[in-house]
Structure formats: structure tokens, C-alpha cells
Design a protein around this motif. Structure first.
Motif, short mmCIF file in Angstrom:
data_model
loop_
_atom_site.label_atom_id
_atom_site.label_comp_id
_atom_site.label_asym_id
_atom_site.label_seq_id
_atom_site.Cartn_x
_atom_site.Cartn_y
_atom_site.Cartn_z
N THR A 135 0.85 -1.19 0.00
CA THR A 135 0.00 0.00 0.00
C THR A 135 0.88 1.24 0.00
OG1 THR A 135 -1.76 -1.14 1.21
CG2 THR A 135 -1.81 1.26 1.20
N GLU A 158 -4.06 16.43 -3.45
CA GLU A 158 -4.68 15.38 -4.26
C GLU A 158 -4.01 14.06 -3.89
OE1 GLU A 158 -7.40 14.07 -7.22
OE2 GLU A 158 -7.06 16.16 -6.66
N VAL A 160 -3.28 10.02 -3.72
CA VAL A 160 -3.34 8.84 -4.57
C VAL A 160 -2.92 7.64 -3.73
CG1 VAL A 160 -2.48 7.70 -6.64
CG2 VAL A 160 -2.78 10.19 -6.63
N LYS A 161 -3.81 6.68 -3.61
CA LYS A 161 -3.53 5.49 -2.81
C LYS A 161 -3.54 4.26 -3.71
CE LYS A 161 -6.84 3.82 -0.29
NZ LYS A 161 -7.86 3.61 0.76
N THR A 162 -2.45 3.50 -3.66
CA THR A 162 -2.37 2.24 -4.38
C THR A 162 -2.49 1.11 -3.38
OG1 THR A 162 -0.88 3.24 -6.01
CG2 THR A 162 -0.98 0.84 -5.95
N GLY A 163 -3.51 0.29 -3.52
CA GLY A 163 -3.79 -0.76 -2.56
C GLY A 163 -3.02 -2.03 -2.81
N ALA A 167 -5.31 -1.84 -6.90
CA ALA A 167 -6.32 -0.83 -7.20
C ALA A 167 -5.83 0.56 -6.79
CB ALA A 167 -7.62 -1.16 -6.46
N VAL A 168 -6.15 1.55 -7.61
CA VAL A 168 -5.72 2.93 -7.35
C VAL A 168 -6.93 3.79 -7.04
CG1 VAL A 168 -4.57 4.96 -8.31
CG2 VAL A 168 -3.74 2.67 -8.89
N SER A 169 -6.84 4.55 -5.94
CA SER A 169 -7.91 5.46 -5.54
C SER A 169 -7.35 6.86 -5.39
CB SER A 169 -8.53 5.02 -4.20
OG SER A 169 -9.01 3.70 -4.27
N THR A 170 -8.14 7.86 -5.75
CA THR A 170 -7.72 9.26 -5.59
C THR A 170 -8.81 10.03 -4.87
OG1 THR A 170 -8.65 10.05 -7.68
CG2 THR A 170 -6.42 9.13 -7.75
N ARG A 171 -8.40 11.06 -4.17
CA ARG A 171 -9.36 11.95 -3.51
C ARG A 171 -8.67 13.28 -3.23
NH1 ARG A 171 -13.00 10.80 1.98
NH2 ARG A 171 -13.88 12.92 2.13
N TRP A 205 -9.43 8.64 5.59
CA TRP A 205 -9.72 8.05 4.28
C TRP A 205 -8.95 6.74 4.08
CZ3 TRP A 205 -6.46 8.56 -0.41
CH2 TRP A 205 -7.07 8.07 -1.56
#
Length: 207
Positions: A135, A158, A160-163, A167-171, A205
């Protein structure tokens, strides 16, 4: 008159300080009798102090494949220096007079985010590009400075999280502190408040 350090633009007549790379300096107001090397030292050196901190003696263990690696965020050139940017208008950026970060803002925010996540517990949190950590938390620091028209401090990130599953999530996270005068001390306090608020929301988050 606000204390924004500006240089004269001969073409437009606007006062603009060029975007230049400042030397890293060491937080807090300096005594007038202290000087290291040539040149006049800055009146204030700024840092970010986490409101959520790991207690002395606390330990954390885990495996690399379950750890969270906090990366240094990317940023535009205005945040790639140790000065506090001031958004004069939509197209003009200056720098705040007598205010210098102890380290580049992206590194300071990385340290703050790492400490905030560690204080929450539940994860082994590492700082830096740890390739074996499944992660990773990075992103882009969009703003960490002063907005002159609204007299506000703005921190915008901004994430960016890579699990672990790839899977990549942004917020996008943002906090604004209004009613701040354009002086080093109140701007520093407001930036610290806003950065901690954003770091806390990012930690929520991440989970």
C-alpha cells in the motif's frame, strides 16, 4: 500594506518576485544576534508540527507487504522552494516576506502525514519509496500558501492510494483558514492548522 516580498516587473508595472530556488534553512523566530554564514538570516523559519503524535517509547511492527509507505508528494515549481507562495491574482504568484520553510513544503507535508498515520495506529507506516510495501500513499500537493484576495491560507492535496490488490484510488482534500493577515507568524500558524486538518482527513480516508 501587506508584507509580501515582491520584485518590480518592468513590463507590466506589477510587483512580482521570480520563482527561484531558495537554499534549505533550518523553525521558529531567530534572534537578531544569530547568523550562520554570509547574508542576513530570515526573521522566521517555518515548520509543520503534528497535532497527533506518537508517544515516546511506542513501537509498531508488521510485514512489508502489509505496511503503508508514505511518499513525498509531487508539486508545481511554486512549492518546490522553501518560500511561502502568495497567490496575488489568478496569474501572479509572489512570496511572503520574512518567511522561509525549514525544508521544502512537500517533504514537510510527507513528514506530517506519516506521523499522523502512525499516531492513528493499526498500520505499520513507513516513510519513503519502500518498494515492497503493498500500500502506497502519495499524490500531489496542489497548494500550501496564502491567497491574498481572500486573505486566507489554503492547503490542498490530491491523494493517490495504491492498494495491496493494485487498485488505485484518488481523492482531493482541502482546508481554508480565512481572515489571516499577510505576515509570517499568523500565516505559519494557519498553515499548520490547515495542514493538520488535511492530514487527519487523509488518515481517515486511508483507514
Amino acid at each position: 500594506m501587506t508584507k509580501i516580498a515582491l520584485a518590480r516587473n518592468a513590463v507590466t508595472g506589477l510587483a512580482i518576485r521570480p520563482l527561484v530556488l531558495a537554499a534549505p534553512l533550518a523553525v521558529l523566530a531567530l534572534s537578531g544576534c544569530v547568523s550562520i554564514g554570509a547574508g542576513k538570516p530570515p526573521r522566521a523559519l517555518l515548520d509543520l508540527t503534528p497535532t497527533a503524535q506518537v508517544k515516546a517509547g511506542a513501537t509498531s511492527t508488521g510485514q512489508y507487504d502489509t505496511a503503508i509507505a508514505v511518499l513525498e508528494p509531487a508539486a508545481d515549481q511554486k512549492l518546490a522552494v522553501t518560500r511561502v507562495p502568495v497567490q496575488v491574482n489568478a496569474t501572479t504568484v509572489a512570496y511572503l516576506k520574512d518567511a522561509t520553510w525549514i525544508e521544502r513544503p512537500t517533504r514537510l507535508f510527507q513528514h506530517l502525514l506519516t506521523e499522523t498515520l502512525r499516531a492513528r495506529g493499526g498500520h505499520l507506516v513507513l516513510e519513503g519509496d519502500i518498494g515492497t510495501a503493498q500500500t502506497q500513499l502519495g499524490g500531489r500537493l496542489l497548494d500550501m500558501g496564502y491567497d491574498a484576495p481572500s486573505q486566507s491560507v489554503v492547503v490542498r492535496f490530491e491523494a493517490v492510494k495504491t492498494g495491496r490488490d493494485g487498485a488505485v484510488s484518488t481523492r482531493r482534500f482541502e482546508d481554508v483558514v480565512p481572515g489571516v493577515s499577510a505576515e509570517a507568524e499568523p500565516v505559519a500558524a494557519a498553515l499548520n492548522e490547515a495542514a493538520n486538518k488535511v492530514a487527519g482527513e487523509v488518515a481517515d480516508w486511508v483507514g
